[in-house]
Design a protein around this motif. Structure first.
Motif, short mmCIF file in Angstrom:
data_model
loop_
_atom_site.label_atom_id
_atom_site.label_comp_id
_atom_site.label_asym_id
_atom_site.label_seq_id
_atom_site.Cartn_x
_atom_site.Cartn_y
_atom_site.Cartn_z
N LYS A 100 21.04 93.57 -23.13
CA LYS A 100 21.56 92.30 -23.66
C LYS A 100 22.66 92.53 -24.69
O LYS A 100 23.57 91.74 -24.83
CB LYS A 100 20.42 91.47 -24.29
N GLU A 101 22.56 93.62 -25.44
CA GLU A 101 23.58 93.94 -26.44
C GLU A 101 23.78 95.45 -26.49
O GLU A 101 22.97 96.20 -25.96
CB GLU A 101 23.20 93.38 -27.81
N HIS A 102 24.86 95.86 -27.10
CA HIS A 102 25.22 97.27 -27.22
C HIS A 102 25.24 97.96 -25.86
O HIS A 102 24.68 99.04 -25.69
CB HIS A 102 24.28 98.02 -28.17
N LYS A 103 25.88 97.29 -24.91
CA LYS A 103 25.96 97.85 -23.56
C LYS A 103 26.89 99.06 -23.54
O LYS A 103 27.93 99.04 -24.17
CB LYS A 103 26.50 96.82 -22.57
N PRO A 104 26.51 100.09 -22.77
CA PRO A 104 27.46 101.20 -22.58
C PRO A 104 28.59 100.72 -21.67
O PRO A 104 28.50 99.67 -21.03
CB PRO A 104 26.61 102.27 -21.90
N ALA A 105 29.64 101.50 -21.59
CA ALA A 105 30.80 101.12 -20.78
C ALA A 105 30.49 101.12 -19.29
O ALA A 105 31.08 100.35 -18.53
CB ALA A 105 31.97 102.05 -21.07
N ASP A 106 29.55 101.97 -18.86
CA ASP A 106 29.29 102.09 -17.43
C ASP A 106 27.94 102.79 -17.23
O ASP A 106 27.22 103.04 -18.19
CB ASP A 106 30.41 102.90 -16.75
N SER A 107 27.65 103.11 -15.97
CA SER A 107 26.42 103.84 -15.66
C SER A 107 26.76 105.07 -14.82
O SER A 107 27.83 105.13 -14.18
CB SER A 107 25.44 102.95 -14.89
N ALA A 108 25.87 106.02 -14.80
CA ALA A 108 26.08 107.27 -14.06
C ALA A 108 26.26 107.01 -12.57
O ALA A 108 27.20 107.53 -11.96
CB ALA A 108 24.91 108.23 -14.30
N LEU A 109 25.39 106.21 -11.98
CA LEU A 109 25.50 105.97 -10.54
C LEU A 109 26.76 105.19 -10.17
O LEU A 109 27.40 105.47 -9.16
CB LEU A 109 24.25 105.25 -10.00
N ASN A 110 27.15 104.23 -11.01
CA ASN A 110 28.40 103.49 -10.76
C ASN A 110 29.60 104.42 -10.81
O ASN A 110 30.47 104.38 -9.94
CB ASN A 110 28.62 102.39 -11.80
N MET A 111 29.67 105.23 -11.86
CA MET A 111 30.81 106.13 -12.03
C MET A 111 30.87 107.14 -10.89
O MET A 111 31.95 107.41 -10.36
CB MET A 111 30.73 106.86 -13.37
N ALA A 112 29.73 107.71 -10.53
CA ALA A 112 29.70 108.70 -9.45
C ALA A 112 30.19 108.07 -8.14
O ALA A 112 31.01 108.66 -7.43
CB ALA A 112 28.29 109.27 -9.29
#
Length: 186
Positions: A100-112
């Motif tokens: 809900k807050e302090h989201k990272p920029a992306d995720s490992a599976l998305n980036m891969a």
């Protein structure tokens, strides 16, 4: 995925980097000849594009094996620590969307997936550790079994005290020292 191609000077620069790394780390690929790898790479602009992305995000890709059945060379991210351009990310899209807050920029599976590579499995990660010292100060997300992911968890590995450790965390967690390592077949 749309087909991308490096400019001739970029291709030449990347091949030079890969050759230098290949020659400095012969223990990773004892029976493999650079000229054979180079021929495969020069014939596949799409895979060169992906290797360049791995390089640009700090992965330092190198050949770690050859699959006799498929005729493919296997590249892993061989940077000493988890690639700098792929840290501070959670595990997957579901985890990213759950924050809900302090989201990272992306995720490992998305980036891969966007890069065209696959996260290392625990077995692949352990095999990588036989080739050198990796993640002695960082950690890397690895492919997580569906049963664990359904319960909200995800797995990551590191190497401390000359031992590979496999840990779990909530898939939505992220840390400055945790990224992911990928593999690519050419």
């Amino acid at each position: 995925m749309k087909k991308q191609a490096l400019l001739p000077e970029q291709k030449e620069a990347l091949l030079s980097i890969l050759q230098t790394r290949f020659e400095k780390n012969t223990n990773r690929h004892k029976s493999i000849k650079w000229e054979q790898v180079k021929a495969k790479l020069e014939a596949n602009d799409a895979k060169l594009w992906i290797l360049d992305d791995m390089e640009q995000t700090g992965g330092e890709p190198d050949v770690v094996g050859y699959d006799e059945k498929t005729g493919e060379y296997i590249f892993y991210d061989c940077a000493a620590e988890s690639p700098k351009g792929r840290r501070s990310i959670c595990y997957d899209r579901e985890a990213l969307e759950s924050r809900k807050e302090h989201k990272p920029a992306d995720s490992a599976l998305n980036m891969a997936a966007a890069m065209g590579i696959t996260l290392l499995t625990e077995t692949e990660y352990r095999a990588l550790q036989q080739l050198g010292k990796f993640d002695t100060k960082t950690s890397s997300w690895v492919q997580t079994p569906a049963e664990i992911r359904k319960l909200g968890g995800a797995l990551f590995c590191d190497c401390r005290y000359n031992t590979v450790f496999v840990y779990h965390n909530g898939a939505e967690s992220y840390y400055a020292a945790r990224g992911f390592r990928g593999s690519l077949r050419v």
